[in-house]
Scaffold this active site. Structure first.
Site, mmCIF file in Angstrom:
data_model
loop_
_atom_site.group_PDB
_atom_site.id
_atom_site.type_symbol
_atom_site.label_atom_id
_atom_site.label_comp_id
_atom_site.label_asym_id
_atom_site.label_seq_id
_atom_site.Cartn_x
_atom_site.Cartn_y
_atom_site.Cartn_z
ATOM 1 N N LYS A 53 0.976 -1.017 0.041
ATOM 2 C CA LYS A 53 0.146 -0.014 0.169
ATOM 3 C C LYS A 53 0.900 1.078 -0.034
ATOM 4 O O LYS A 53 0.631 2.162 -0.654
ATOM 5 C CB LYS A 53 -0.858 0.071 1.192
ATOM 6 C CG LYS A 53 -2.109 -0.953 1.155
ATOM 7 C CD LYS A 53 -2.714 -1.016 2.443
ATOM 8 C CE LYS A 53 -3.858 -2.053 2.682
ATOM 9 N NZ LYS A 53 -4.136 -2.522 3.860
ATOM 10 N N GLN A 97 -4.804 -1.325 9.982
ATOM 11 C CA GLN A 97 -4.745 -2.694 9.524
ATOM 12 C C GLN A 97 -5.310 -3.434 10.266
ATOM 13 O O GLN A 97 -4.861 -3.743 11.443
ATOM 14 C CB GLN A 97 -3.295 -2.751 8.943
ATOM 15 C CG GLN A 97 -3.095 -4.197 8.297
ATOM 16 C CD GLN A 97 -3.521 -4.314 6.932
ATOM 17 O OE1 GLN A 97 -3.466 -3.197 6.317
ATOM 18 N NE2 GLN A 97 -4.219 -5.379 6.612
ATOM 19 N N ASP A 120 -11.433 3.023 4.096
ATOM 20 C CA ASP A 120 -11.521 1.426 3.766
ATOM 21 C C ASP A 120 -13.022 1.165 3.893
ATOM 22 O O ASP A 120 -13.462 0.109 3.406
ATOM 23 C CB ASP A 120 -10.954 0.841 5.173
ATOM 24 C CG ASP A 120 -9.669 -0.005 4.837
ATOM 25 O OD1 ASP A 120 -9.710 -0.299 3.576
ATOM 26 O OD2 ASP A 120 -9.163 -0.730 5.802
#
Ligand code: NAP
Length: 281
Positions: A53, A97, A120
């Site tokens: 990422k 994450q 997200d």
């Protein structure tokens, strides 16, 4: 039947090239999209995702930062980091994450992120807006899959779509997106009894199970479009999908390869949603 690959890697590259231009146009106006990823602990798979990422965000010109925290920190300490990022005007996108260490409540941490900075799409506010059909960030993996299906002009309306898996990050939002595009959806999970029968009737199959080569060619209806979300390691450490691609070749009309299918699209959607935060401001 010839099976065509749905090449996510190719599309991701194409979209990221356009993003480079979009970001440089924003920079000319003095705006630099900022994405911060918070990684807690040293889970090897998470470390690989986060590195990818970071690399790709930087490549398109996004100011990318990774905050690496020790697995032993308390939930309260993590929340303080999130609150600071919420206040930081140079940060437009925040991603914590997952999975988090067991002693933390993932939902509480996700809720702490300013939903306007949740790129997200996992914040309950964004999830709720998505369910209601309102604007907001969307979960990146299913969004990437829909983008890939559109690129290849796969017809969705009126088709029987089977989603195998019901997780919050893939299965559930995937089914909802397909339904929004007028597919008739079926969701299967570990308690489903007649998986093969269901798969045999599906025009579109999305496998998000997390079991290597679980779906074989004999499960599929001839001409089915197959999306393989799975990222598993075989006994030699090789990355494999949930679908046994080799046995699906010649039966499926389209299939996503692993690697090079869904994975690159997921990251691309994360970058897309970060850049959009700045473009619409
Ligand atoms: P997850 O939370 O573990 O969910 C797996 C789902 O599969 C569950 O709903 C489970 O059912 C279902 N399942 C398990 N065994 C089954 C069986 N025998 N028959 C039918 N359904 C079964 O996993 P996830 O986070 O959704 O991820 C799924 C896979 O996608 C993993 O391999 C993951 O690494 C990969 N992934 C890839 C990307 C990408 O960008 N390429 C992104 C996210 C995830 P129950 O609900 O009944 O337990």
């Amino acid at each position: 039947m010839e099976t065509q690959l749905l090449e996510g890697k190719k599309l991701a590259k194409k979209m990221q090239t356009v993003m480079e231009t979009r970001v440089s146009q924003l920079k000319e106006k003095g705006l630099t999209p900022g994405l911060t990823v918070v990684l807690v602990g040293d889970d090897p798979a998470s470390q690989t995702y986060v590195r990818n990422k970071e690399r790709q965000a930087t490549k398109v010109g996004i100011k990318s930062e990774v905050i690496r925290l020790d697995a032993s920190i308390t939930e309260e300490e993590l929340l303080q980091v999130v609150y600071q990022l919420n206040e930081d005007k140079t940060v437009h996108g925040i991603l914590v994450q997952l999975p988090l260490p067991r002693h933390m409540n993932e939902q509480r941490v996700l809720r702490a992120i300013d939903y306007e900075k949740d790129v997200d799409g996992f914040h309950p506010m964004n999830m709720g807006n998505f369910l209601l059909g309102n604007e907001g960030a969307l979960p990146c993996t299913p969004l990437g899959i829909m983008t890939l299906l559109k690129e290849y002009e796969i017809e969705i309306e009126g088709k029987n779509a089977l989603v195998i898996g019901r997780s919050n990050i893939v299965g559930k939002p995937m089914a909802l997106m397909l339904m929004k595009d007028h597919a008739t959806i079926t969701i299967a999970h570990s308690r489903t009894k007649n998986l093969k029968e269901l798969t045999k009737q599906a025009d579109i199959v999305v496998a998000a199970i997390g079991r290597g080569h679980f779906i074989t060619g004999d499960f599929l209806k001839p001409g089915a479009v197959v999306v393989d979300v799975g990222m598993n390691r075989d006994e030699n450490g090789k990355l494999i999908g949930d679908v046994d691609t080799e046995s699906a070749m010649g039966i499926a009309s389209y299939i996503t390869p692993v690697p090079g299918g869904v994975g690159p699209m997921t990251i691309t959607m994360l970058l897309e949603q970060t850049i959009r935060k700045v473009e619409v401001d």
